[in-house]
Scaffold this motif. Structure first.
Motif, PDB file in Angstrom:
ATOM      1  N   ALA B 259      16.255  31.824  33.995  1.00  0.00           N
ATOM      2  CA  ALA B 259      16.011  32.788  35.066  1.00  0.00           C
ATOM      3  C   ALA B 259      15.999  34.201  34.488  1.00  0.00           C
ATOM      4  O   ALA B 259      16.609  34.469  33.458  1.00  0.00           O
ATOM      5  N   ARG B 260      15.306  35.084  35.141  1.00  0.00           N
ATOM      6  CA  ARG B 260      15.186  36.445  34.627  1.00  0.00           C
ATOM      7  C   ARG B 260      15.833  37.474  35.525  1.00  0.00           C
ATOM      8  O   ARG B 260      15.887  38.648  35.183  1.00  0.00           O
ATOM      9  N   VAL B 261      16.265  37.063  36.684  1.00  0.00           N
ATOM     10  CA  VAL B 261      16.911  38.006  37.595  1.00  0.00           C
ATOM     11  C   VAL B 261      18.258  37.443  38.036  1.00  0.00           C
ATOM     12  O   VAL B 261      18.341  36.307  38.503  1.00  0.00           O
ATOM     13  N   PHE B 262      19.287  38.211  37.843  1.00  0.00           N
ATOM     14  CA  PHE B 262      20.637  37.830  38.247  1.00  0.00           C
ATOM     15  C   PHE B 262      21.195  38.944  39.117  1.00  0.00           C
ATOM     16  O   PHE B 262      20.890  40.121  38.899  1.00  0.00           O
ATOM     17  N   TYR B 263      22.012  38.563  40.063  1.00  0.00           N
ATOM     18  CA  TYR B 263      22.465  39.534  41.055  1.00  0.00           C
ATOM     19  C   TYR B 263      23.929  39.265  41.356  1.00  0.00           C
ATOM     20  O   TYR B 263      24.361  38.115  41.417  1.00  0.00           O
ATOM     21  N   THR B 264      24.694  40.310  41.504  1.00  0.00           N
ATOM     22  CA  THR B 264      26.055  40.116  41.972  1.00  0.00           C
ATOM     23  C   THR B 264      26.494  41.380  42.707  1.00  0.00           C
ATOM     24  O   THR B 264      25.754  42.366  42.749  1.00  0.00           O
ATOM     25  N   ALA B 265      27.657  41.329  43.303  1.00  0.00           N
ATOM     26  CA  ALA B 265      28.112  42.485  44.078  1.00  0.00           C
ATOM     27  C   ALA B 265      29.584  42.755  43.829  1.00  0.00           C
ATOM     28  O   ALA B 265      30.346  41.859  43.458  1.00  0.00           O
ATOM     29  N   GLN B 266      29.938  44.007  43.988  1.00  0.00           N
ATOM     30  CA  GLN B 266      31.350  44.401  43.975  1.00  0.00           C
ATOM     31  C   GLN B 266      31.586  45.145  45.282  1.00  0.00           C
ATOM     32  O   GLN B 266      30.901  46.122  45.575  1.00  0.00           O
ATOM     33  N   SER B 267      32.520  44.677  46.069  1.00  0.00           N
ATOM     34  CA  SER B 267      32.683  45.305  47.380  1.00  0.00           C
ATOM     35  C   SER B 267      33.896  46.229  47.408  1.00  0.00           C
ATOM     36  O   SER B 267      34.676  46.290  46.461  1.00  0.00           O
ATOM     37  N   GLY B 268      34.025  46.974  48.483  1.00  0.00           N
ATOM     38  CA  GLY B 268      35.210  47.805  48.673  1.00  0.00           C
ATOM     39  C   GLY B 268      34.963  49.297  48.623  1.00  0.00           C
ATOM     40  O   GLY B 268      35.903  50.087  48.751  1.00  0.00           O
ATOM     41  N   TYR B 269      33.702  49.706  48.457  1.00  0.00           N
ATOM     42  CA  TYR B 269      33.424  51.133  48.259  1.00  0.00           C
ATOM     43  C   TYR B 269      33.440  51.959  49.552  1.00  0.00           C
ATOM     44  O   TYR B 269      33.166  53.153  49.508  1.00  0.00           O
TER      45      TYR B 269
END
Lengths: 446, 399
Positions: B259-269
């Motif tokens: 795969a060429r696209v990876f996504y993640t998130a960091q919450s709390g902002y």
């Protein structure tokens, strides 16, 4: 349709005898795999009786008497709780226990065709409603199926129909209606899409039901596929159904569902599409023609199709007779999702890519792990481990490793293990042996 | 078939061999099969994009601090960060001290910082602004449809991975697909030895041979992952949530899933009150995780293939509120990191006095960042962005 060489009905002969291999083939393709008892019954009764049971919707003679009531309770509880995971489990319950595996398989086919994802719809009640509609028309006339499906609130929400209004057309529904649900790419223009969107303005859902909002409908003239009129959404659907491209597309869809790679020559497909058209795209008729055909039972069509994750998961549990205790259908749905087929959440409106696209790293790892888990029990929510000698002993193969191997090869593949396969699984015994058979490349085909 | 010739050239020899048996059959193979086979194999060795979504609205003004601007201290009477504590960027700008771990990427010239990235008529709803960033669309009715990455992957029916959490709108496409992955167990084999034996020898049957090759590939990938799972290859990740997700992502990259696209998130902002320590903690988690991620990739000789971008749905109000926090603002900071990146400050700081409804005006349209990343890094089409956007000098010229 005059039956030609391609679509002549299958009659067992020396080249294509009615043997265990063909019975396994029939159940893998038309259902989700069969138990040893079902296979033996069909072997004895012959192809006509076996096909009749499948087509009539009573192939699973061992379905629980209270099946319908249990299924409804499960669905209602899932909807009441608003939990899509439990609705997924409900559907796997239907596939594993229901009397009509072919009906469930066709429902899954139409779920893929009218692909709608709860991830966007966010309403298990609407997803269940849509699923029931697909099931109701699964082997009926395609016109009924299409008309009902495009008015399903879940699909309307998924394709932004409520946003499509006079002066502010949203092309989503109109485009997919042409590209995916009926004609296919190349049979319409971008201008047709725009005009189709205008015809569909005002289509929406109200209190969980299809509704039309006259205030939002664009009642001007539209030209779709060369025909001009004050077309409504209903007119549009009628115009699309009249197009030969629609019957061709449905013919292709049905053939892809029931045939393996390279099994339908282009002339056969063309003939089948013409026949479908003559029969007002009667799906049940089409499925009957396919499953009864010589073409379906030729060697070249056996084990030439990649099993979808749902087929693999349900097929494994059914073939091994895991009914009491059964694996948790919540777990079955989850394993299928890990393999890449998350029912009620297809990856996009195009549905699952299918075929060879099922064969990828994550999917194959999940399949091997599922095989181990469902045999061991706990990781598939099953309270007992699979006893690999039980069925072989019961059916006269003996509980020794040789009998276990022969029985399971016949059960899963309809044939005896070749020397090469024996070599591959040499040294493995019991559950491990069965898990290896399920994980072989051959085990992914059906 | 012509359609694929151009793309075939970009495949490596190994990929080509893998696909060639299928392409040799091209006249007999329906186009959809050829397409899926290509989509499954063509992505390896290509450039990779990692997106980190900073959920909740990161306080841009305390991320890239304009300490020389006399307005700063007035806007942030209690929340201001002292000049001496900042990580120096330029004579007038500094990074929040919690971002210190990023210094390594910054010094190597592998980190571009874009202040004031946003869009016209900013929307201050989390949901709506995030939807705009995800879809690159402004029309209400399109905000729930397809994402900028999903659209870009559509023509190749590509696959993207979401690591931790549900698939975001950004990855949704009409023909592309996204896989949500939260557990390493999903791609580890329970019984590797059994899997190895059951694969069997080369087969003559075309379909069976295909499945077998994929099965062998799957075992190789699972083997790699299993080894990586035991030892981290020296990579030291902090024990934070984002670090765990980026570590999993690094493993996926090492296992060559294609795969060429990876996504993640960091919450709390979404720091409305007493944000000083919360915000510092979040930035530190971000900086530590990203730095460890690139160290890990560097050691695995994969870093050159990877660019990471981090964005938030909006910045926060430049003026702090009465509870030592900040409210929903407008344009924000975008970080772009990786060895392929032309590092440094890119674009201008928003002016703290020329305001529009109390907030600074954006200085860079976010779609320029997207267009640059899609076109100049991934080599994917940009027409899904709904317009033409001038490229930014984000990437180094290829050596």
């Amino acid at each position: 349709m005059a039956p030609t060489e391609h679509w002549r009905a299958y009659e067992p002969d020396a080249k294509a005898p009615w043997d265990l291999r063909r019975v396994v083939h029939l159940h893998r393709r038309a259902g989700f795999g069969a138990t040893w008892a079902e296979l033996q019954q069909d072997l004895k009764d012959g192809p006509e009786a076996a096909l009749e049971r499948l087509l009539r919707g009573s192939a699973n003679t061992a379905a629980p008497i209270e099946f319908a009531a249990t299924a409804d309770t499960l669905a209602e509880a899932a909807v009441a709780a608003g939990e899509i995971g439990r609705l997924k489990a409900w559907w796997f319950y239907r596939m594993l226990f229901g009397p009509d595996p072919l009906g469930e398989k066709l429902t899954l086919l139409w779920h893929d065709h009218f692909a709608t994802a709860n991830a966007k719809v966010g309403d298990p009640g609407l997803m269940r409603r849509q699923n029931d509609t697909l099931r109701k028309h699964a082997r009926g006339k395609f016109s009924d199926l299409l008309n009902a499906s495009v008015r399903e609130p879940a699909l309307l929400a998924f394709l932004d129909a409520p946003a499509n209004r006079k002066g502010h057309p949203n092309e989503n529904l109109g485009r997919e209606l042409m590209e995916l649900f009926t004609l296919g790419v190349g049979h319409y223009t971008e201008a047709d899409v725009k005009e189709a969107a205008r015809a569909l303005t005002g289509w929406t859902a109200h209190e969980g039901k299809f509704a039309q909002d006259p205030a939002k409908h664009d009642d001007g003239d539209k030209t779709v596929l060369g025909k001009t009129g004050k077309w409504t959404g209903a007119d549009l659907v009628r115009l699309l159904l009249e197009q030969p491209a629609t019957s061709e597309r449905i013919a292709l869809k049905l053939c892809r569902q029931f045939f393996g790679e390279k099994a339908t020559p282009p002339e056969a497909l063309k003939e089948f599409a013409a026949g479908l058209r003559e029969h007002e795209i009667d799906i049940g008729w089409g499925v009957g023609v396919i499953l009864r055909s010589k073409l379906f039972f030729t060697d070249a069509n056996i084990r030439t199709r990649v099993l979808s994750p749902v087929e693999y998961v349900v097929g494994t549990a059914r073939a091994l007779g895991m009914f009491d205790p059964a694996p948790s259908t919540l777990a079955l749905a989850d394993w299928s999702a890990r393999m890449g087929q998350d029912v009620f959440d297809p990856p996009n409106v195009g549905g699952w890519p299918g075929g060879r696209a099922w064969v990828h790293t994550r999917g194959l790892i999940a399949r091997a792990n599922f095989a181990a888990a469902v045999l061991t029990g706990p990781n598939a929510g099953r309270s007992a481990a699979y006893d690999p000698s039980l069925l072989p002993s019961q059916y006269g193969f003996g509980g020794e490793p040789a009998g276990v191997l022969t029985f399971h090869c016949r059960l899963l593949f309809g044939i005896d293990a070749t020397d090469e396969v024996r070599q591959r699984v040499a040294g493995a015994e019991g559950r491990k042996l069965v898990a290896m058979l399920l994980s072989t490349p051959e085990g992914q085909l059906g | 078939v012509i359609l694929y010739i151009g793309e075939l050239i970009m495949l490596t020899r190994r990929d080509f061999l893998r696909s060639s048996s299928l392409f040799a059959l091209a006249p007999a193979v329906p186009l959809f099969i050829a397409r899926t086979a290509r989509a499954a194999t063509a992505d390896k060795n290509g450039h990779v994009l990692v997106v980190v979504q900073l959920d909740g609205g990161n306080d841009a003004l305390n991320t890239v601090v304009p300490h020389a601007d006399p307005g700063y201290e007035k806007l942030r009477p209690t929340l201001r960060v002292a000049k001496k504590d900042l990580v120096k960027l330029t004579d007038t700008l500094g990074l929040h001290p919690a971002l210190k771990p990023l210094g390594k990427l910054l010094d190597a010239g592998h980190l571009a910082i874009l202040p004031g990235v946003g869009y016209p008529n900013p929307n201050r709803s989390h949901f709506e602004s995030m939807a705009i960033w995800h879809t690159a669309r402004f029309d209400d009715e399109e905000l729930r449809s397809y994402g900028w990455l999903g659209r870009a992957l559509d023509p190749s029916a590509g696959t993207a991975y979401m690591v931790g959490g549900a698939v975001p709108t950004a990855l949704r496409g009409r023909r592309s697909s996204a896989v949500a992955l939260a557990r390493i167990e999903d791609i580890l084999l329970a019984d590797p030895a059994a899997a190895r034996h059951s694969a069997g020898p080369e087969a003559n049957d075309d379909l069976l041979a295909f499945v077998r090759r994929q099965a062998v590939d799957a075992q190789v990938a699972a083997d790699k992952l299993a080894r990586l799972n035991g030892a981290d290859g020296g990579a030291r990740y902090p024990g934070t949530g984002l670090a765990v997700r980026l570590k999993l992502m690094a493993r996926l990259l090492k296992a060559d899933l294609g795969a060429r696209v990876f996504y993640t998130a960091q919450s709390g902002y979404d720091t409305h009150a007493n944000q000083r320590f919360t915000h510092a903690g979040l930035l530190n988690e971000f900086a530590g995780a990203v730095t460890a991620f690139f160290d890990d990739l560097q050691a695995a000789k994969l870093a050159e293939r990877v660019t990471l971008i981090a964005f938030s749905e909006f910045g926060r109000t430049i003026k702090e509120n009465g509870s030592a926090g900040t409210d929903h603002g407008t344009a924000g900071v975008v970080f772009v990191a990786g060895p392929g990146v032309a590092g440094g400050m890119l674009g201008s700081m928003p002016n703290l006095t020329e305001l529009d409804r109390g907030e600074p005006k954006m200085t860079t349209d976010f779609r320029r960042v997207y267009a640059t990343v899609l076109n100049n890094w991934l080599g994917l089409p940009t027409d899904g962005l709904g317009g033409t956007f001038e490229a930014l000098p984000l990437f180094r010229a290829p050596a």
